[in-house]
Write a protein that holds these residues in place. Structure first.
Motif, PDB file in Angstrom:
ATOM      1  N   THR A 121       0.820  -1.217   0.000  1.00 47.74           N
ATOM      2  CA  THR A 121       0.000   0.000   0.000  1.00 47.74           C
ATOM      3  C   THR A 121       0.856   1.270   0.000  1.00 47.74           C
ATOM      4  O   THR A 121       0.330   2.362  -0.202  1.00 47.74           O
ATOM      5  N   GLY A 122       2.164   1.119   0.278  1.00 47.72           N
ATOM      6  CA  GLY A 122       3.051   2.282   0.237  1.00 47.72           C
ATOM      7  C   GLY A 122       2.749   3.301   1.309  1.00 47.72           C
ATOM      8  O   GLY A 122       2.838   4.502   1.071  1.00 47.72           O
ATOM      9  N   THR A 123       2.422   2.837   2.512  1.00 45.73           N
ATOM     10  CA  THR A 123       2.012   3.779   3.563  1.00 45.73           C
ATOM     11  C   THR A 123       3.171   4.704   3.958  1.00 45.73           C
ATOM     12  O   THR A 123       2.969   5.902   4.148  1.00 45.73           O
ATOM     13  N   ASN A 124       4.378   4.133   4.038  1.00 45.03           N
ATOM     14  CA  ASN A 124       5.542   5.000   4.249  1.00 45.03           C
ATOM     15  C   ASN A 124       6.014   5.578   2.902  1.00 45.03           C
ATOM     16  O   ASN A 124       6.189   6.788   2.765  1.00 45.03           O
ATOM     17  N   GLN A 189       9.273   9.067   1.375  1.00 43.24           N
ATOM     18  CA  GLN A 189       9.583   8.121   2.453  1.00 43.24           C
ATOM     19  C   GLN A 189      10.101   8.843   3.690  1.00 43.24           C
ATOM     20  O   GLN A 189      11.279   8.762   4.010  1.00 43.24           O
ATOM     21  N   VAL A 190       9.178   9.514   4.371  1.00 44.94           N
ATOM     22  CA  VAL A 190       9.542  10.298   5.561  1.00 44.94           C
ATOM     23  C   VAL A 190       8.780   9.796   6.790  1.00 44.94           C
ATOM     24  O   VAL A 190       8.436  10.560   7.686  1.00 44.94           O
ATOM     25  N   GLY A 191       8.519   8.465   6.815  1.00 43.41           N
ATOM     26  CA  GLY A 191       7.704   7.888   7.881  1.00 43.41           C
ATOM     27  C   GLY A 191       8.484   7.267   9.025  1.00 43.41           C
ATOM     28  O   GLY A 191       7.913   6.942  10.066  1.00 43.41           O
ATOM     29  N   GLY A 192       9.784   7.054   8.861  1.00 46.52           N
ATOM     30  CA  GLY A 192      10.591   6.479   9.924  1.00 46.52           C
ATOM     31  C   GLY A 192      10.304   5.006  10.186  1.00 46.52           C
ATOM     32  O   GLY A 192       9.558   4.358   9.455  1.00 46.52           O
ATOM     33  N   VAL A 193      10.900   4.499  11.250  1.00 40.80           N
ATOM     34  CA  VAL A 193      10.867   3.072  11.570  1.00 40.80           C
ATOM     35  C   VAL A 193      10.215   2.876  12.940  1.00 40.80           C
ATOM     36  O   VAL A 193      10.657   3.477  13.923  1.00 40.80           O
ATOM     37  N   PHE A 282       7.080  10.858  13.907  1.00 39.61           N
ATOM     38  CA  PHE A 282       8.167  11.371  13.059  1.00 39.61           C
ATOM     39  C   PHE A 282       7.573  12.060  11.828  1.00 39.61           C
ATOM     40  O   PHE A 282       7.984  13.167  11.458  1.00 39.61           O
ATOM     41  N   ASN A 283       6.583  11.420  11.217  1.00 45.60           N
ATOM     42  CA  ASN A 283       5.894  11.975  10.046  1.00 45.60           C
ATOM     43  C   ASN A 283       5.315  13.358  10.387  1.00 45.60           C
ATOM     44  O   ASN A 283       5.409  14.313   9.615  1.00 45.60           O
ATOM     45  N   TYR A 284       4.741  13.477  11.578  1.00 46.39           N
ATOM     46  CA  TYR A 284       4.171  14.742  12.062  1.00 46.39           C
ATOM     47  C   TYR A 284       5.253  15.815  12.206  1.00 46.39           C
ATOM     48  O   TYR A 284       5.088  16.961  11.766  1.00 46.39           O
ATOM     49  N   ASN A 285       6.405  15.429  12.774  1.00 43.12           N
ATOM     50  CA  ASN A 285       7.496  16.403  12.925  1.00 43.12           C
ATOM     51  C   ASN A 285       8.071  16.821  11.572  1.00 43.12           C
ATOM     52  O   ASN A 285       8.454  17.980  11.379  1.00 43.12           O
ATOM     53  N   VAL A 286       8.112  15.871  10.632  1.00 38.72           N
ATOM     54  CA  VAL A 286       8.558  16.196   9.271  1.00 38.72           C
ATOM     55  C   VAL A 286       7.590  17.210   8.640  1.00 38.72           C
ATOM     56  O   VAL A 286       8.012  18.158   7.971  1.00 38.72           O
TER      57      VAL A 286
END
Ligand SMILES: [Zn+2]
Length: 392
Positions: A121-124, A189-193, A282-286
């Motif tokens: 689905t490519g969520t990240n 790809q700014v979703g982190g791990v 992380f996505n939120y901070n980005v």
């Protein structure tokens, strides 16, 4: 010696004013309005749309989902453009949303990211970039900026950047004169791990050929790094740009920069590229960093909101709507000379008035303007205020 110090101080002051790389309270206030619940909801909805492979219904559904997001934020249908590309076996669409700037309507700051996926689905990769861009677009919708902005959601990225390449070839270069681009800011790809400490964002500059645009990319990437520090809690890591939608722009000699996660997930391009495997905080901070950077790149107003400016300086415009005359009440007799610009919806300055030795109330004849919405930009050497004026 003294002279040198004075010159250095002057230079610092001037360069800060010129590049705007000082902390701007209003930019911070806006970046702080990025919403974690919006980010998480966007990621969840994006994931539920399924595998967004070229030529498939889920990809088309994702396109319509994006379109409806912009309409929900208050963008007009006329601001949304579809850029379709096809071959014998599939058709794909890029979505372009344009917001016209007040001072440089024909110069664009582009923020972009792809919304197609393969296998999963490519969520990240790249629901995360998509979610961040949506938050930037939501917060900037009603905010005047000096430069025009294009929010672009590309497809075809996973098929070899064919969507962004199509856009550069047919739209950027296919426009006469060629589209004037200040910079391209790509988020991929700014979703982190999940479970990792995701406190660093990679900022990407152009180190590849052609090299004529590399110095400019380095400059704006440094500005991006400063914005990350000013408007988000993230640290930065400097790297080079490669393999994403900024590359067709870079090959076209445009100025590019980008965000990519520092902790690199192993899930993209697989069925496990899911929300549970990434870090929505992380996505939120980005998204906060991206909002601050876009306010800086597109040069949003640096003062507080219109109402609070008018309270601070006690400047009011009336009547509004008006027909023949616009009155400006400064409340006091100002010491400075002012300039009033009236700017139409296309960003064109249609009337300029020099107001020297202003009285407490000044009268401006606006009877030559046709009916419509205008931005009144009133400024002196020391202060400025902007407000929407309706000519009825
Ligand atoms: Zn990607």
């Amino acid at each position: 010696m003294k002279k040198t110090i004075r010159y250095t101080l002057f230079f610092l002051l001037f360069s800060n004013l010129f590049f705007g790389q000082i902390f701007v309270q209003n930019y911070s206030n806006i970046a702080n309005q990025v919403s974690q619940s919006n980010i998480t909801a966007n990621l969840t909805e994006f994931q539920n749309l399924g595998v967004k492979r070229r030529g498939t219904q889920p990809l088309e559904n994702a396109y319509n989902w994006l379109r409806n997001k912009y309409l929900g934020f208050g963008y007009a249908t006329s601001q949304l453009q579809e850029d379709t590309f096809a071959n014998s076996s599939f058709t794909c669409k890029n979505l372009i949303v344009t917001k016209i700037g007040t001072l440089y309507p024909n110069t664009y700051v582009i923020i972009c990211g792809h919304y197609d996926s393969i296998v999963g689905t490519g969520t990240n990769d790249n629901g995360s970039g998509t979610s961040a861009i949506l938050e930037v677009a939501r917060l900037l919708q009603n905010l005047p900026t000096d430069y025009s902005i294009k929010f672009i959601h590309f497809s075809g990225e996973e098929d070899g950047l064919i969507g962004s390449q199509h856009y550069v070839t047919t739209v950027v270069n296919g426009t006469t004169p060629k589209m004037n681009i200040k910079l391209v800011f790509n988020l991929d790809q700014v979703g982190g791990v999940a479970g990792a400490v995701n406190n660093t964002i990679t900022c990407e500059r152009d180190l590849s050929s052609p090299t004529t645009n590399n110095a400019a990319s380095n400059t704006i990437t440094n500005e991006l790094i400063t914005c990350v520090g000013l408007y988000s809690p993230l640290n930065t890591y400097l790297s080079n740009a490669y393999s994403s939608d900024y590359i067709p722009f870079e090959n076209n000699n445009e100025v590019i920069t980008g965000f990519y996660e520092k902790n690199e997930s192993t899930h993209p391009h697989s069925s496990t590229d899911l929300l549970i495997n990434m870090d929505p905080v992380f996505n939120y901070n980005v998204a906060k960093a991206a909002t601050g950077a876009m306010l800086h790149f597109a040069v949003a107003q640096t003062t507080l909101g219109l109402n609070s400016i008018q309270e601070d300086y006690k400047i009011s415009f009336y009547p509004n709507p008006t027909k023949e005359y616009l009155f400006i009440n400064f409340c006091i007799t100002p010491e400075d000379n002012y300039t009033l610009q009236l700017i139409d919806i296309n960003g064109k300055i249609v009337q300029t008035e020099q107001i020297s030795n202003p009285k407490q109330v000044e009268t401006v004849n606006v009877s030559k303007l046709s009916k419509g919405i205008y931005l009144a930009n009133l400024f002196s050497e020391k202060s400025s205020t902007r407000t929407k004026i309706i000519i009825d």
